[in-house]
Design an enzyme around this catalytic site. Structure first.
Site, PDB file in Angstrom:
ATOM      1  N   SER A  15       0.880  -1.138   0.075  1.00 44.81           N
ATOM      2  CA  SER A  15       0.002  -0.211   0.056  1.00 44.81           C
ATOM      3  C   SER A  15       0.930   1.374   0.105  1.00 44.81           C
ATOM      4  O   SER A  15       2.145   1.313   0.411  1.00 44.81           O
ATOM      5  CB  SER A  15      -0.853   0.050   1.091  1.00 44.81           C
ATOM      6  OG  SER A  15      -0.312  -0.197   2.528  1.00 44.81           O
ATOM      7  N   GLU A  17       1.263   5.596   0.759  1.00 48.09           N
ATOM      8  CA  GLU A  17       0.858   6.732   1.343  1.00 48.09           C
ATOM      9  C   GLU A  17       1.372   8.116   0.476  1.00 48.09           C
ATOM     10  O   GLU A  17       2.653   8.145   0.215  1.00 48.09           O
ATOM     11  CB  GLU A  17       1.477   6.744   2.787  1.00 48.09           C
ATOM     12  CG  GLU A  17       0.852   7.988   3.638  1.00 48.09           C
ATOM     13  CD  GLU A  17       1.100   7.874   4.862  1.00 48.09           C
ATOM     14  OE1 GLU A  17       0.499   7.026   5.616  1.00 48.09           O
ATOM     15  OE2 GLU A  17       1.752   8.821   5.539  1.00 48.09           O
ATOM     16  N   HIS A  78      -6.612  10.457   5.729  1.00 48.96           N
ATOM     17  CA  HIS A  78      -6.203  10.710   6.939  1.00 48.96           C
ATOM     18  C   HIS A  78      -7.465  11.615   7.787  1.00 48.96           C
ATOM     19  O   HIS A  78      -7.719  12.549   6.869  1.00 48.96           O
ATOM     20  CB  HIS A  78      -4.809  11.117   7.322  1.00 48.96           C
ATOM     21  CG  HIS A  78      -3.744   9.930   7.099  1.00 48.96           C
ATOM     22  ND1 HIS A  78      -2.526  10.075   7.489  1.00 48.96           N
ATOM     23  CD2 HIS A  78      -3.897   8.955   6.102  1.00 48.96           C
ATOM     24  CE1 HIS A  78      -1.952   9.021   7.109  1.00 48.96           C
ATOM     25  NE2 HIS A  78      -2.431   8.207   6.291  1.00 48.96           N
ATOM     26  N   ASP A 110      -0.822  16.591  15.570  1.00 45.68           N
ATOM     27  CA  ASP A 110      -0.055  17.624  16.237  1.00 45.68           C
ATOM     28  C   ASP A 110      -0.534  18.998  15.803  1.00 45.68           C
ATOM     29  O   ASP A 110      -0.897  19.176  14.755  1.00 45.68           O
ATOM     30  CB  ASP A 110       1.472  17.157  15.946  1.00 45.68           C
ATOM     31  CG  ASP A 110       1.759  15.855  16.257  1.00 45.68           C
ATOM     32  OD1 ASP A 110       1.303  15.687  17.530  1.00 45.68           O
ATOM     33  OD2 ASP A 110       2.708  15.187  15.583  1.00 45.68           O
ATOM     34  N   PHE A 219      12.678  13.340  10.082  1.00 43.41           N
ATOM     35  CA  PHE A 219      11.416  12.649  10.661  1.00 43.41           C
ATOM     36  C   PHE A 219      11.781  11.908  11.853  1.00 43.41           C
ATOM     37  O   PHE A 219      10.725  11.979  12.540  1.00 43.41           O
ATOM     38  CB  PHE A 219      11.103  12.014   9.278  1.00 43.41           C
ATOM     39  CG  PHE A 219      10.876  12.526   7.926  1.00 43.41           C
ATOM     40  CD1 PHE A 219      10.197  13.687   8.013  1.00 43.41           C
ATOM     41  CD2 PHE A 219      11.205  11.884   6.891  1.00 43.41           C
ATOM     42  CE1 PHE A 219       9.912  14.300   6.829  1.00 43.41           C
ATOM     43  CE2 PHE A 219      10.703  12.390   5.530  1.00 43.41           C
ATOM     44  CZ  PHE A 219      10.184  13.885   5.714  1.00 43.41           C
ATOM     45  N   HIS A 269       3.321  -1.277   3.944  1.00 42.87           N
ATOM     46  CA  HIS A 269       2.807  -0.050   3.590  1.00 42.87           C
ATOM     47  C   HIS A 269       4.005   0.815   3.403  1.00 42.87           C
ATOM     48  O   HIS A 269       5.096   1.197   4.417  1.00 42.87           O
ATOM     49  CB  HIS A 269       2.024   0.322   4.907  1.00 42.87           C
ATOM     50  CG  HIS A 269       1.437   2.014   4.698  1.00 42.87           C
ATOM     51  ND1 HIS A 269       0.312   2.166   4.172  1.00 42.87           N
ATOM     52  CD2 HIS A 269       1.961   3.205   5.192  1.00 42.87           C
ATOM     53  CE1 HIS A 269       0.055   3.550   4.044  1.00 42.87           C
ATOM     54  NE2 HIS A 269       1.001   3.948   4.768  1.00 42.87           N
TER      55      HIS A 269
END
Length: 287
Positions: A15, A17, A78, A110, A219, A269
């Site tokens: 998958s 993103e 999302h 966030d 990140f 993913h």
């Protein structure tokens, strides 16, 4: 189709993103990535959403519309909830239902870092588990949630982190996707902890191809993900030669994915960052 049903039918697959493009050049790169990754027949694709409410949601919805227009993929937006009112969330869910969306990735989110208007005093959804409960009551969507192999930054222990994960699952989450990790041991140990707690939903590993050490370190600094010292040092030595640095990082990611496959993890993913080249390099090496 609901992702929970897809995962019952397909024991292996990938998958992807994506994130909503902000510029015309970003949109071009996004469309190129969609086209380049079609060949892999993804289980589903997800579209990220920043915090801040309608502004972030508008960008996500626009990108979701592009995916629905350009592909036949199962699309999972999302949805973040920090500083958002219940009626706003309901309006968003109504719109997604009208578009035929059946799956949501449910997150707290966030505070926005880009100047997006944000009211921290709105506490109707304090945590992701509160939004999971709300979406479950809505009664339409299959839900994915995030889990953290090394623990969320705001939890004090892996035990506490597992308690939060279990609460989201008990409230109605159908599957989970991990935060990025670079040492598979953390993922395997998390699965063992979950099994001992009776957690049986699918938990897909989230893989970020290790192509640019500076970006990945950025990140990692905000999400508690450890980069193995050996590969970090090797890539740092190659920073003056970006092509060689990328090759070293992607070779590492390929080995990481092969280890997952060897250990029976057949669904993965990928965080694409809207760049198809690095994801394609990894996939062509492991499939």
């Amino acid at each position: 189709m609901k992702i929970s049903e897809i995962l019952k039918k397909r024991n292996e697959g990938v998958s992807f993103e994506y994130f909503p493009p902000r510029t015309e050049q970003g949109k071009k790169s996004f469309l190129e990535t969609i086209e380049a990754l079609k060949v892999y027949n993804p289980l589903y694709v997800s579209m990220t959403c920043g915090a801040g409410g309608s502004g972030a949601w508008d960008r996500t919805e626009g990108a979701v519309d592009l995916l629905l227009e350009k592909t036949k993929w199962v699309v999972m937006p999302h949805v973040t909830c920090m500083g958002i009112r219940r009626e706003e969330v309901k309006g968003l869910l109504d719109r997604y239902q009208e578009k035929g969306i059946e799956n949501l990735m449910v997150l707290r989110g966030d505070p926005p870092r880009d100047g997006t208007p944000f009211d921290p005093s709105i506490r109707e959804f304090r945590y992701a588990v509160d939004l999971v409960s709300f979406v479950k009551e809505y009664g339409h969507f299959c839900m994915g949630v995030a889990v953290y192999p090394e623990g969320h930054l705001e939890t004090g222990s892996l035990k506490e982190d597992l308690e939060h994960a279990k609460a989201k699952i008990d409230r109605g989450a159908d599957f989970a996707i991990t935060q990025m990790f670079f040492d598979n041991t953390y993922y395997y140990r998390m699965l063992d902890r979950m099994k001992k707690e009776g957690i049986t939903i699918p938990v897909l590993p989230g893989i970020l191809p290790l192509a640019d050490v500076a970006k990945v370190k950025q990140f990692a600094s905000i999400c508690r993900a450890t980069i193995p010292k050996e590969i970090e040092e090797k890539m740092e030595r190659l920073k003056a030669n970006p092509a060689e640095m990328e090759k070293a990082g992607l070779d590492f990611t390929i080995r990481q994915c092969r280890d997952l496959l060897k250990n029976g993890i057949r669904r993965v993913h990928f965080y694409t960052l809207n760049k198809f080249q690095v994801t394609k390099t990894v996939l062509d090496a492991i499939l």
